[in-house]
Design a protein around this motif. Structure first.
Motif, PDB file in Angstrom:
ATOM      1  N   ASP A 577       0.732  -1.468  -0.442  1.00 39.98           N
ATOM      2  CA  ASP A 577       0.080   0.232   0.249  1.00 39.98           C
ATOM      3  C   ASP A 577       0.396   1.094   0.133  1.00 39.98           C
ATOM      4  O   ASP A 577       2.037   1.249   0.910  1.00 39.98           O
ATOM      5  CB  ASP A 577      -1.044   0.242   1.137  1.00 39.98           C
ATOM      6  N   VAL A 578       0.479   2.623  -0.286  1.00 35.12           N
ATOM      7  CA  VAL A 578       1.035   4.039  -0.656  1.00 35.12           C
ATOM      8  C   VAL A 578      -0.373   4.495  -0.168  1.00 35.12           C
ATOM      9  O   VAL A 578      -0.717   4.432  -0.864  1.00 35.12           O
ATOM     10  CB  VAL A 578       2.253   3.845  -1.972  1.00 35.12           C
ATOM     11  N   LYS A 579       0.005   5.733  -0.072  1.00 33.43           N
ATOM     12  CA  LYS A 579      -0.662   7.127   0.407  1.00 33.43           C
ATOM     13  C   LYS A 579       0.266   8.369  -1.268  1.00 33.43           C
ATOM     14  O   LYS A 579       0.913   8.392  -1.410  1.00 33.43           O
ATOM     15  CB  LYS A 579      -0.115   7.843   1.420  1.00 33.43           C
ATOM     16  N   VAL A 580      -0.786   8.341  -1.811  1.00 37.67           N
ATOM     17  CA  VAL A 580      -0.488   9.261  -2.940  1.00 37.67           C
ATOM     18  C   VAL A 580      -1.022  10.638  -2.730  1.00 37.67           C
ATOM     19  O   VAL A 580      -1.996  11.140  -1.965  1.00 37.67           O
ATOM     20  CB  VAL A 580      -1.154   9.172  -4.342  1.00 37.67           C
ATOM     21  N   MET A 591      -4.039   9.610 -11.872  1.00 35.56           N
ATOM     22  CA  MET A 591      -3.859   9.327 -10.908  1.00 35.56           C
ATOM     23  C   MET A 591      -4.143  10.060  -9.072  1.00 35.56           C
ATOM     24  O   MET A 591      -4.534  11.606  -9.952  1.00 35.56           O
ATOM     25  CB  MET A 591      -2.095   8.812 -10.481  1.00 35.56           C
ATOM     26  N   ARG A 592      -5.079   9.646  -8.648  1.00 40.82           N
ATOM     27  CA  ARG A 592      -6.287  10.247  -7.199  1.00 40.82           C
ATOM     28  C   ARG A 592      -5.400  10.092  -6.457  1.00 40.82           C
ATOM     29  O   ARG A 592      -4.939   9.653  -5.737  1.00 40.82           O
ATOM     30  CB  ARG A 592      -7.471   9.814  -7.744  1.00 40.82           C
ATOM     31  N   PRO A 593      -5.109  11.319  -5.214  1.00 38.96           N
ATOM     32  CA  PRO A 593      -4.718  11.164  -4.396  1.00 38.96           C
ATOM     33  C   PRO A 593      -5.137  10.257  -3.288  1.00 38.96           C
ATOM     34  O   PRO A 593      -6.262  10.483  -3.708  1.00 38.96           O
ATOM     35  CB  PRO A 593      -4.694  12.633  -4.042  1.00 38.96           C
ATOM     36  N   GLY A 594      -4.479   9.722  -2.092  1.00 44.68           N
ATOM     37  CA  GLY A 594      -5.290   8.722  -0.919  1.00 44.68           C
ATOM     38  C   GLY A 594      -4.757   7.807  -0.937  1.00 44.68           C
ATOM     39  O   GLY A 594      -3.632   7.648  -1.765  1.00 44.68           O
ATOM     40  N   LEU A 595      -4.994   7.249  -0.124  1.00 46.53           N
ATOM     41  CA  LEU A 595      -4.091   5.521   0.301  1.00 46.53           C
ATOM     42  C   LEU A 595      -4.905   3.940  -1.072  1.00 46.53           C
ATOM     43  O   LEU A 595      -6.374   4.544  -1.350  1.00 46.53           O
ATOM     44  CB  LEU A 595      -5.047   5.447   1.586  1.00 46.53           C
ATOM     45  N   HIS A 596      -3.975   3.917  -1.449  1.00 51.35           N
ATOM     46  CA  HIS A 596      -4.366   3.070  -2.357  1.00 51.35           C
ATOM     47  C   HIS A 596      -3.350   1.499  -2.007  1.00 51.35           C
ATOM     48  O   HIS A 596      -2.147   1.222  -1.692  1.00 51.35           O
ATOM     49  CB  HIS A 596      -4.124   3.568  -4.315  1.00 51.35           C
ATOM     50  N   VAL A 597      -4.078   0.156  -2.759  1.00 53.22           N
ATOM     51  CA  VAL A 597      -3.158  -0.813  -2.818  1.00 53.22           C
ATOM     52  C   VAL A 597      -2.158  -1.187  -3.698  1.00 53.22           C
ATOM     53  O   VAL A 597      -2.940  -0.413  -4.931  1.00 53.22           O
ATOM     54  CB  VAL A 597      -4.678  -2.006  -2.380  1.00 53.22           C
ATOM     55  N   THR A 598      -1.138  -1.638  -4.254  1.00 57.71           N
ATOM     56  CA  THR A 598      -0.628  -1.235  -5.160  1.00 57.71           C
ATOM     57  C   THR A 598       0.250  -3.154  -5.258  1.00 57.71           C
ATOM     58  O   THR A 598      -0.074  -3.774  -3.935  1.00 57.71           O
ATOM     59  CB  THR A 598       0.413  -0.556  -4.756  1.00 57.71           C
ATOM     60  N   LEU A 599      -0.483  -3.253  -6.370  1.00 52.98           N
ATOM     61  CA  LEU A 599       0.449  -5.127  -7.078  1.00 52.98           C
ATOM     62  C   LEU A 599       0.934  -5.136  -7.946  1.00 52.98           C
ATOM     63  O   LEU A 599       1.438  -4.075  -8.794  1.00 52.98           O
ATOM     64  CB  LEU A 599      -1.057  -5.221  -7.931  1.00 52.98           C
ATOM     65  N   VAL A 600       2.886  -5.350  -7.739  1.00 59.03           N
ATOM     66  CA  VAL A 600       4.146  -4.794  -8.159  1.00 59.03           C
ATOM     67  C   VAL A 600       4.253  -5.950  -9.094  1.00 59.03           C
ATOM     68  O   VAL A 600       4.311  -6.702  -8.240  1.00 59.03           O
ATOM     69  CB  VAL A 600       4.558  -3.853  -7.828  1.00 59.03           C
ATOM     70  N   GLY A 655      17.192  -3.678 -21.189  1.00 57.60           N
ATOM     71  CA  GLY A 655      18.251  -4.874 -20.898  1.00 57.60           C
ATOM     72  C   GLY A 655      17.905  -4.771 -19.182  1.00 57.60           C
ATOM     73  O   GLY A 655      18.816  -5.472 -18.724  1.00 57.60           O
ATOM     74  N   LYS A 656      17.425  -3.997 -18.862  1.00 62.13           N
ATOM     75  CA  LYS A 656      17.251  -4.004 -17.333  1.00 62.13           C
ATOM     76  C   LYS A 656      15.734  -4.056 -16.893  1.00 62.13           C
ATOM     77  O   LYS A 656      15.566  -4.610 -15.517  1.00 62.13           O
ATOM     78  CB  LYS A 656      17.767  -2.770 -16.840  1.00 62.13           C
ATOM     79  N   GLY A 657      15.291  -5.127 -17.597  1.00 61.89           N
ATOM     80  CA  GLY A 657      13.657  -5.454 -17.160  1.00 61.89           C
ATOM     81  C   GLY A 657      13.072  -3.801 -16.949  1.00 61.89           C
ATOM     82  O   GLY A 657      12.753  -3.352 -16.827  1.00 61.89           O
ATOM     83  N   THR A 658      11.778  -4.606 -16.658  1.00 65.88           N
ATOM     84  CA  THR A 658      10.176  -4.015 -16.664  1.00 65.88           C
ATOM     85  C   THR A 658       9.598  -4.091 -15.104  1.00 65.88           C
ATOM     86  O   THR A 658       9.934  -5.465 -14.336  1.00 65.88           O
ATOM     87  CB  THR A 658       9.307  -4.134 -17.998  1.00 65.88           C
ATOM     88  N   THR A 659       8.687  -2.905 -14.905  1.00 69.03           N
ATOM     89  CA  THR A 659       8.661  -2.873 -13.114  1.00 69.03           C
ATOM     90  C   THR A 659       6.881  -2.070 -13.938  1.00 69.03           C
ATOM     91  O   THR A 659       6.571  -0.998 -14.245  1.00 69.03           O
ATOM     92  CB  THR A 659       8.898  -2.389 -12.567  1.00 69.03           C
ATOM     93  N   PHE A 660       5.798  -3.030 -13.719  1.00 77.27           N
ATOM     94  CA  PHE A 660       4.496  -2.893 -13.734  1.00 77.27           C
ATOM     95  C   PHE A 660       3.611  -2.375 -12.675  1.00 77.27           C
ATOM     96  O   PHE A 660       3.936  -3.526 -11.573  1.00 77.27           O
ATOM     97  CB  PHE A 660       3.372  -3.729 -14.540  1.00 77.27           C
ATOM     98  N   THR A 661       2.923  -1.182 -11.638  1.00 81.93           N
ATOM     99  CA  THR A 661       2.845  -1.132 -10.806  1.00 81.93           C
ATOM    100  C   THR A 661       0.877  -1.063 -10.950  1.00 81.93           C
ATOM    101  O   THR A 661       0.628   0.636 -11.468  1.00 81.93           O
ATOM    102  CB  THR A 661       3.892  -0.070  -9.598  1.00 81.93           C
ATOM    103  N   VAL A 662      -0.021  -1.486 -10.553  1.00 82.50           N
ATOM    104  CA  VAL A 662      -0.945  -1.074 -10.487  1.00 82.50           C
ATOM    105  C   VAL A 662      -1.512  -0.253  -9.125  1.00 82.50           C
ATOM    106  O   VAL A 662      -1.586  -1.004  -7.882  1.00 82.50           O
ATOM    107  CB  VAL A 662      -1.655  -1.981 -10.949  1.00 82.50           C
ATOM    108  N   TYR A 663      -2.560   0.769  -8.970  1.00 87.14           N
ATOM    109  CA  TYR A 663      -2.695   1.499  -7.965  1.00 87.14           C
ATOM    110  C   TYR A 663      -4.241   2.016  -7.767  1.00 87.14           C
ATOM    111  O   TYR A 663      -4.848   1.359  -9.493  1.00 87.14           O
ATOM    112  CB  TYR A 663      -2.115   2.779  -7.487  1.00 87.14           C
TER     113      TYR A 663
END
Length: 816
Positions: A577-580, A591-600, A655-663
Motif C-alpha cells: 500500500d502507498v499514500k498518494v 492518478m487520484r490522491p489518497g491511500l492505494h493498494v499496489t500490485l507490483v 536490458g534492465k527489465g520492466t516494472t508494472f505498478t497497479v494502484y
C-alpha cells in the motif's frame, strides 16, 4: 513732335529754367539714393580676435551693400551715356525702366542736353577717368556738380571699397596660411596619429605621428582607403559612419602597420567642416602594454559585471560547476526551482540533484564536454525537489571557461518545463482515451451481431455433442468448433473490458489473497526456467473490484513478463500500500490522491525503449511475432484498472527489465466471503411455460430447442408486438418471460411493463448481445431482473432459467 517737346519742356518747372529745375530735382533724388547707399555701404570694423574667415565675411557684406546702393546710379550713368552718344535703343530701354514712351524719353533728353551744352563734355571727361581707373591706371576724377558730380563721387567710393576689400582678402589669406602652417607644425610634432578622412572614407591627411606608428609615408597613405591602416575587427568590414559620427566616445580598435602586424589602439573622431556628407578627423593613440593590460582588466570587470547581472536575473536556473561536481555559483532561479537556499545548493552536486535514472547519463555528457569531444549538449532531465517531488528541466551544458592547469568549469542552464511535461502527459492520455473510445465504439458496434453468431455456434455445438457418443469420429471436430467459438467469445469480452463497456460487478477483496491463490497456476504458466517470487504485505490490502478481472490483470502481466524473459530470469509479484499526495497525483495524470493498494509485477527481462512504452497500452499493438499475440493483453489490463478507478504505471529500460505498478483505491470494508463451491450436477430442466422473444431467427430456434429438450413449454415470438398477442391468446399460465432487450418496434423493458398488467406473477429474464452501457440506456440494468449476456452457453441458460423460476421473490440478480 515739337509741341510735345515744348509741353515736356514747359512741365519741368515754372520759376527756374528748365535745365536747372530738372537738375535740381534729379539732385534731390540722387542725394536721397546716395544717402541710403552711404548708410548701407558702411563696413563693420574688423575685430582682431575674429578669425580671417569671419573678417572676410563682414567685408564682403559691406561691399555688397555698397554695390546695391550704387546700382541705380550706375544704371542711370550708362543710360545717360547712351542717350548722350545717341546709341540705338537707349531711349527704349530708359522708357521701359521709367514707364515712358520712347518718344517722350527722347524729347526729355533733347531738352536736357539742349539747355546744358557743357554736359556732354563733362560726361566725356568722367567716362574717360572711369575707363582709366578700371584699367588700373591712376586717373583723377574731374570736379563736377549736379548729377555728374554725384556719379563721380560714387565711382570714387566704389574704388575705395574695392581697394579695402582687396586688402582684407589678402590679410585673410595670409591669416589662413599662418593658421595652416601652425596646425601642420603641431601635427608634425605630436606623437599621436592624426588622419583626415573624406566622406568616402579615404585618407586625406596623414601626419608624422601616423607615419611613425603605421610605417607608411604621407604620400603612400593619402588617397588610400581607411582599411589600409584601420581594418575592421571582423571580416574586413570598414568602420561604420556611426562610429565616426560627431560626439561619439573614444573606442578601442586594432591598427595594422605596413608590415602587416596589428596592434591595439584607442581612437577618437571629430567632424571636419559643415558639408554633407561630412569629413572626419581621427586621432589614434597606440596602446602600451601597461595601458593595454589596464584596458583588458577594465573590460574584464565590465564583462564580469554584465555576466553577473545576466546570471542573477536569468529566468533559467543557472550554476557554475567544478570538475568535482561542486557548485561555484548558483542563481536565484535555480534555488526557487528546486526549493533550496543558495547555501544548501552550494553544498550539493549537480548529479546529486538529478533523478537517479538520469544521473549516470549526465556524468557521461559532462566528461565529453570537458574532454572537448563535444562543445555543448541539451536534453530533458528530471530533478528531485527538496520536498521530494520530481521537477522536469530542459538542461543545457557547456564550458564556462578554462583555468590554467585545471579541468574547465561547466555552465549549467536549466529551464523548468514541468508544466509543459504535465501538459504533454495529459495530451498523451487524451490521445490514449480517444483510441480506447474508438475501439470501444467498434466493439459495441459489432458486439450484438457477433455475439448472436457465436451463441448459435456454441449452442449448436452443445446439442451435437449431446447427441454424439464419446467414441463418435466427429466428436473431436465438434469440440474444436465449440472451443474456437469460446475463444472468440472471450476475445469479444476482452474488447468490451478494454473499452470499459462491461459491468464490473465489484466486491471487496484482499489483493494478497488473490495473488497467493494464483501462485501455483502462475508457476505452471511461466515454466521452471523462471523463478517466481511473491512478497505478501504485512497487513491485508483491501480494494473493491471484480475478482475475475483482477485475476485477469495478474495473469496478463505475468504472461507479458514471461515473454520478455527468454533466459533464466526472475519474476517478482508484490502487494502493498502507498499514500498518494496531491503533488504526486498531479505529476501522474489519471492518478487520484489518497491511500492505494499496489500490485507490483517486476521482471528482469529485455526491457523496453521509450518508443515502445509510449504505445504500450494501445489496442492491437504488440512486439511479438505473427501468431504470438493479439495486442490486447496490456490493453485489457489498462481498461480494467481504469474502470476500477485505479492507475497503472510502468518503468522500463533496455536490458534492465520492466516494472508494472497497479494502484487501486484502498477501502476499509470487510472482505466479502467467497461463495461455497457446489459440486457439478445434471443440467436442470422443468415443465413450466416460457414465453421467449428474440428477433434473430437462428438464436430463437436454438434457445427454443434447448428449452424444449429440458422439458419446458416454449412460446416463441419474433418481437414485442407478437409477444403481446401470444400473451392475450394463451389461456394457461406463463411462468417466465425470456426476452431480448433491444428489438425493433418494441423493446424488452416496454414489453415487460405491458405484460405485467395482465400477468403480474410472470417472472422475467432479459438477454442481450449489446454492451452494458447500451443496455442501461433501455432501463434494464439495476431493476432487480436477471440479465443474460450473449453468447450464453446452454448450461448457463438452463441454470439461470431454473434459478429464476425457483426464486420465491424477485431480487436483484447478478448478470450471468
Amino acid at each position: 513732335m515739337a509741341r510735345s517737346a515744348g509741353r515736356a519742356h514747359h512741365g519741368l518747372g515754372r520759376s527756374a529754367p528748365p535745365g536747372r529745375r530738372a537738375q535740381a530735382g534729379g539732385l534731390r533724388d540722387l542725394e536721397a539714393v546716395r544717402g541710403g547707399a552711404t548708410a548701407r555701404s558702411a563696413v563693420e570694423p574688423v575685430r582682431s580676435g575674429q578669425p580671417p574667415a569671419r573678417r572676410v565675411s563682414l567685408r564682403a557684406r559691406g561691399l555688397l551693400l555698397v554695390l546695391v546702393a550704387l546700382a541705380p546710379l550706375l544704371a542711370l550713368h550708362l543710360f545717360v551715356t547712351g542717350l548722350a552718344w545717341g546709341q540705338a535703343g537707349a531711349a527704349e530701354r530708359i522708357g521701359l525702366l521709367l514707364g515712358l514712351a520712347a518718344a517722350a524719353v527722347a524729347a526729355l533728353a533733347a531738352a536736357w542736353f539742349g539747355t546744358h551744352r557743357l554736359f556732354r563734355r563733362d560726361v566725356e571727361h568722367l567716362l574717360r577717368a572711369v575707363r582709366e581707373r578700371a584699367a588700373g591706371r591712376p586717373s583723377a576724377l574731374p570736379v563736377l556738380e549736379g548729377e555728374l558730380g554725384l556719379i563721380a563721387r560714387a565711382v570714387a567710393q566704389l574704388d575705395e571699397a574695392r581697394e579695402a576689400l582687396r586688402r582684407q582678402v589678402e590679410e585673410a589669406e595670409a591669416d589662413r596660411r599662418d593658421a595652416e602652417a601652425r596646425t601642420l607644425g603641431v601635427l608634425a610634432v605630436v606623437s599621436d596619429a592624426v588622419i583626415g578622412i573624406s566622406p568616402s572614407q579615404q585618407i586625406t591627411l596623414f601626419n608624422k605621428g601616423a607615419e611613425r606608428i603605421f610605417g607608411y609615408t604621407a604620400r603612400e597613405a593619402i588617397s588610400q582607403p581607411l582599411d589600409l591602416v584601420l581594418p575592421a575587427l571582423a571580416g574586413g568590414r570598414r568602420l561604420s559612419t556611426r562610429e565616426l559620427s560627431p560626439g561619439s566616445e573614444r573606442w578601442e580598435t586594432v591598427g595594422r602597420r605596413k608590415d602587416g602586424r596589428q596592434f591595439p589602439a584607442e581612437v577618437g573622431a571629430s567632424v571636419r567642416g559643415h558639408g554633407s556628407p561630412a569629413s572626419f578627423m581621427l586621432v589614434l593613440r597606440e596602446v602600451s602594454e601597461e595601458a593595454e593590460t589596464a584596458l583588458r582588466e577594465t573590460a574584464l570587470r565590465e564583462s564580469e559585471a554584465r555576466f553577473r547581472g545576466a546570471f542573477e536575473h536569468s529566468a533559467a536556473g543557472m550554476a557554475i560547476q567544478r570538475a568535482d561536481g561542486s557548485f561555484v555559483r548558483v542563481n536565484r532561479a535555480l534555488c526557487e526551482m528546486l526549493g533550496y537556499s543558495e547555501a544548501e545548493l552550494l553544498a550539493l552536486t549537480h548529479q546529486g540533484l538529478c533523478h537517479p535514472d538520469d544521473a549516470e547519463p549526465e556524468a557521461w555528457y559532462e566528461r565529453d564536454i570537458r574532454s572537448g569531444s563535444i562543445r555543448w549538449y541539451q536534453r530533458e532531465q528530471r530533478y528531485l525537489h527538496r520536498l521530494g517531488h520530481m521537477v522536469w528541466g530542459l538542461l543545457s551544458l557547456s564550458r564556462a571557461g578554462d583555468r590554467s592547469g585545471e579541468p574547465p568549469d561547466l555552465l549549467i542552464q536549466v529551464y523548468d518545463i514541468t508544466e509543459r511535461k504535465r501538459a504533454e502527459a495529459l495530451e498523451a492520455q487524451l490521445r490514449q482515451s480517444q483510441k480506447i473510445e474508438a475501439v470501444g465504439q467498434l466493439a459495441a458496434g459489432v458486439a450484438h451481431d457477433f455475439n448472436n453468431l457465436l451463441m448459435v455456434i456454441t449452442g449448436r455445438s452443445y446439442i451435437l455433442l449431446h447427441h454424439l457418443g464419446s467414441d463418435h469420429p466427429l466428436r473431436n471436430h465438434v469440440e474444436l468448433i465449440q472451443s474456437t467459438a469460446d475463444r472468440a467469445g472471450a476475445l469479444t469480452r476482452q474488447l468490451l473490458v478494454f473499452s470499459r463497456r462491461q459491468a464490473l460487478q465489484p466486491k471487496v477483496l484482499d489483493l494478497n489473497t488473490v495473488v497467493t491463490g494464483m501462485a501455483a497456476m502462475l508457476r505452471r504458466l511461466i515454466g521452471e526456467q523462471i523463478e517466481l517470487v511473491t512478497k505478501p504485505p504485512p497487513r491485508p490490502d483491501r480494494a473493491k473490484t471484480n475478482p475475475a478481472q483482477i485475476e485477469q490483470v495478474v495473469l496478463n502481466l505475468v504472461v507479458n513478463a514471461r515473454d520478455a524473459m527468454p533466459n533464466r530470469d526472475r519474476l517478482v509479484i508484490e502487494a502493498g500500500d502507498v499514500k498518494v499526495d496531491d503533488r504526486a497525483a498531479g505529476e501522474h495524470p489519471g492518478m487520484r490522491p489518497g491511500l492505494h493498494v499496489t500490485l507490483v509485477v517486476r521482471d528482469t527481462g529485455v526491457g523496453m525503449d521509450a518508443a515502445t512504452q509510449a504505445r504500450l497500452f494501445e489496442p492491437f499493438f504488440t512486439t511479438k511475432g505473427p501468431g504470438k499475440g493479439t495486442g490486447l493483453g496490456l490493453a485489457v489490463v489498462y481498461g480494467i484498472v481504469k474502470q476500477s478507478g485505479g492507475y497503472i504505471g510502468v518503468e522500463s529500460e533496455l536490458g534492465k527489465g520492466t516494472t508494472f505498478t497497479v494502484y487501486l483505491p484502498s477501502v476499509e470494508e470487510a472482505v466479502e466471503p467467497a461463495p461455497a463451491e457446489v459440486a457439478p450436477a445434471e443440467l436442470p430442466g422443468g415443465t413450466e411455460t416460457v414465453l421467449m422473444v428474440e428477433d434473430e431467427e437462428a438464436v430463437r430456434d436454438l434457445i427454443g430447442e434447448i428449452l424444449r429438450q429440458a422439458g419446458y413449454t416454449v412460446l416463441g415470438a419474433r418481437h414485442g408486438g407478437e409477444a403481446l398477442v401470444i400473451g392475450d391468446r394463451h389461456r394457461g399460465p406463463i411462468h417466465l418471460l425470456l426476452t431480448d432487450v433491444v428489438m425493433p418496434e418494441m423493446g424488452g423493458r416496454e414489453l415487460v411493463d405491458r405484460l405485467a398488467v395482465t400477468r403480474p406473477a410472470m417472472k422475467v429474464i432479459f438477454m442481450s448481445g449489446y454492451t452494458d452501457d447500451a443496455v442501461a440506456g433501455h432501463g434494464v440494468v439495476g431493476t432487480g431482473t436477471a440479465l443474460l449476456r450473449k453468447p450464453v452457453t446452454p448450461e448457463t441458460l438452463l441454470r439461470s432459467v431454473r434459478d429464476v423460476l425457483d426464486a420465491e421473490a424477485s431480487a436483484p440478480a447478478q448478470p450471468a
